[in-house]
Design an enzyme around this catalytic site. Structure first.
Site, PDB file in Angstrom:
ATOM      1  CG  HIS A 101     -11.437  -5.454   9.140  1.00 50.26           C
ATOM      2  ND1 HIS A 101     -11.329  -5.684   7.797  1.00 50.26           N
ATOM      3  CD2 HIS A 101     -10.757  -4.300   9.374  1.00 50.26           C
ATOM      4  CE1 HIS A 101     -10.616  -4.732   7.229  1.00 50.26           C
ATOM      5  NE2 HIS A 101     -10.247  -3.874   8.165  1.00 50.26           N
ATOM      6  CG  ASP A 129     -12.025  -4.825   3.932  1.00 47.51           C
ATOM      7  OD1 ASP A 129     -12.362  -3.664   4.290  1.00 47.51           O
ATOM      8  OD2 ASP A 129     -10.835  -5.151   3.760  1.00 47.51           O
ATOM      9  NE  ARG A 130     -12.107  -0.530   7.884  1.00 43.81           N
ATOM     10  CZ  ARG A 130     -11.624   0.546   8.502  1.00 43.81           C
ATOM     11  NH1 ARG A 130     -11.492   0.560   9.817  1.00 43.81           N
ATOM     12  NH2 ARG A 130     -11.309   1.615   7.810  1.00 43.81           N
ATOM     13  CG  ASP A 186     -11.543  -2.668   0.770  1.00 45.25           C
ATOM     14  OD1 ASP A 186     -11.939  -2.106   1.820  1.00 45.25           O
ATOM     15  OD2 ASP A 186     -10.648  -3.523   0.778  1.00 45.25           O
ATOM     16  CE  LYS A 244      -7.145  -4.620   2.039  1.00 43.48           C
ATOM     17  NZ  LYS A 244      -8.506  -4.441   2.640  1.00 43.48           N
ATOM     18  NE  ARG A 264      -3.166  -0.177   2.996  1.00 38.21           N
ATOM     19  CZ  ARG A 264      -3.566  -0.447   4.230  1.00 38.21           C
ATOM     20  NH1 ARG A 264      -3.502   0.479   5.159  1.00 38.21           N
ATOM     21  NH2 ARG A 264      -4.010  -1.645   4.541  1.00 38.21           N
ATOM     22  CG  ASP A 280     -13.773  -0.381   4.325  1.00 37.47           C
ATOM     23  OD1 ASP A 280     -14.618  -1.138   3.801  1.00 37.47           O
ATOM     24  OD2 ASP A 280     -12.608  -0.750   4.575  1.00 37.47           O
ATOM     25  CB  SER A 316      -8.436  -0.416   2.526  1.00 35.60           C
ATOM     26  OG  SER A 316      -9.245  -0.836   3.598  1.00 35.60           O
ATOM     27  CG  HIS A 317      -9.285   2.523   6.074  1.00 33.62           C
ATOM     28  ND1 HIS A 317      -8.588   1.337   5.979  1.00 33.62           N
ATOM     29  CD2 HIS A 317      -8.566   3.306   6.911  1.00 33.62           C
ATOM     30  CE1 HIS A 317      -7.515   1.407   6.731  1.00 33.62           C
ATOM     31  NE2 HIS A 317      -7.470   2.591   7.313  1.00 33.62           N
TER      32      HIS A 317
END
Length: 454
Positions: free
Chosen positions: A321, A244-245, A242, A111, A12, A240, A101-102
């Site tokens: 998560h 995943d949260r 992507d 990832k 990242r 978020d 992501s966030h």
């Protein structure tokens, strides 16, 4: 230095700096070779809504094709659908999600999952050395990739898993945050015939309405305003960048990931639960009354690994998560977690009352202390040794799973190094704000004394 983009859990960085054409192509080439070495025949690749996604996709795929591995293009999807591609039909051997992501819009990254295992930690750091060797390679642009519609398969799977919710007469709000959640949420809500007011569903890498991080309360204001202004809405859910949260909220309460974990655990028979070190003591004490709970390291890769080792049904991070192995595959999926939360409401659970019934504890937000990358782990180690040598009063117990979590009579304190950024993380919890501040004061005084000595 390229090292800064190789984090503990993923790759990242800021696009256009260390994460650029040459590094992305080299990463793709080296990942392709690594996957072939691990007996992978193919890899699925998806990407989030960020403005740099298209360019990064072309560079990454060019590298993968040079390595000679078969590439499948999943398109613009949430990260959990990338994971899902490894389980649905057992077609794919590996997955790469291009996502920031966030993080703020200028960030992006990768990832990586190989044979259902996160590619992270020491293995990822070692891999970075191979990337260095190929930064100057001539890798021609080659976008050859077979399109694969994972989105339709995911929606059909969820439609079947949650068919009991079809037509549920309950009005709620969903904030997609202009991330990837919208590409799933709109058709999923339609398929289940649910009554949702959907906000900011169009993916937009500029994130024009708010930043893609629902753990920051300022990013929940649109949902909060709707809850206050419209009595028919009792609940809101936010994702978020992507997806995943997931964060859930009512007019009066924002549910942290550890609170959601407790609520989900109540609906699982004899649950085996995993919570990270930042979680409230309430979660551990409450779950022990009806199940088994373990404390583990922060980070999705660490959690997935421990879930397999301990045969865990459900795991969670405070940040939202949520990992379900019970009735699912054991990875973090904000959309699946949203449906499980809606299912609790459907079954008649009063989620807010359930949290209110727990002992009243005061928990501080995370406090981030800037620290140089080369010093942050040294600082934690020196602090830990100082505690062991009796330099803090009233210590009852010391947990060294991830940094140091110190238990006192009236509460606990946490000091750990971030695995992804140049700072330390602290958190404090006690029976009152006054007691939490007392713990915080003495812990930070000792820390500052140690830092001054370096």
């Amino acid at each position: 230095m390229l090292d800064v983009i190789f984090r503990e859990y993923d790759i990242r960085g800021i696009y256009g700096q260390e994460l650029n054409r040459s590094s992305a192509k080299a990463i793709g080439f080296c990942l392709g070779l690594k996957m072939l070495e691990k007996k992978c025949k193919n890899v699925s690749v998806g990407y989030d809504a960020r403005c740099s996604a298209g360019e990064l996709f072309s560079y990454l795929v060019s590298g993968l094709n040079k390595a000679g591995i078969k590439v499948y293009n999943l398109g613009l999807i949430p990260t959990p659908l990338g994971y899902f591609s490894l389980y649905e039909g057992m077609k794919f051997d590996a997955n790469i999600m291009i996502t920031g992501s966030h993080n703020p819009k200028e960030y992006n990254g990768f990832k990586i999952t190989i044979h259902k295992e996160s590619f992270f930690g020491k293995e990822l750091k070692e891999f970075s050395k191979e990337v260095y060797k190929h930064l100057d390679d001539e890798i021609e642009e080659n976008l050859e990739a077979e399109n694969y519609d994972i989105l339709s398969l995911y929606i059909e799977f969820m439609k079947e898993q949650f068919k009991n919710l079809k037509g549920f007469d309950y009005e709620f709000i969903i904030d997609c945050g202009n991330g990837t959640a919208g590409v799933v949420i709109e058709p999923l809500i339609k398929a289940l015939n649910l009554k949702a007011r959907i906000l900011f569903s169009k993916p937009d890498g500029q994130f024009p309405n708010h930043a893609p991080d629902p753990t920051e309360e300022k990013n929940l204001r649109a949902a909060q305003e709707l809850l206050k202004q419209n009595s028919q809405f009792k609940f809101a859910f936010a994702f978020d960048g992507d997806a995943d949260r997931m964060v859930a909220l009512t007019r009066n309460h924002i549910f942290c990931g550890d609170e959601l974990c407790y609520l989900f655990a109540k609906d699982i028979p004899n649950p085996r639960i995993l919570a990270e070190v930042k979680s409230s003591q309430n979660l551990f004490d409450a779950v022990e009354k009806f199940g088994t709970i373990f404390m583990g390291k922060t980070g999705h890769s660490n959690i997935k690994k421990m879930m397999k080792e301990k045969r865990i049904d459900l795991a969670a991070e405070v940040s939202g998560h949520i990992f379900f192995k019970h009735r699912y595959f054991g990875y973090d999926d904000g959309i699946y977690a949203f449906l499980r939360a809606l299912e609790l409401i459907f079954k008649g659970y009063d989620l807010e009352d359930s949290i209110r019934a727990l002992p009243q504890l005061y928990t501080t937000p995370e406090l981030k202390i800037p620290a140089k990358e080369e010093q942050k782990f040294i600082l934690v180690e020196k602090f830990k040794n100082a505690v062991k040598n009796g330099q803090l009063n009233g210590v009852k117990e010391l947990c060294e799973i991830d940094g140091v979590r110190i238990k006192f009579e009236e509460g606990w304190a946490l000091l750990r190094a971030s695995n992804t950024s140049a700072y330390l993380i602290t958190r404090f919890e006690a029976r009152s704000e006054k007691e939490a501040q007392k713990i915080k004061t003495q812990v930070l005084e000792l820390f500052e004394k140690i830092r001054a000595g370096i």
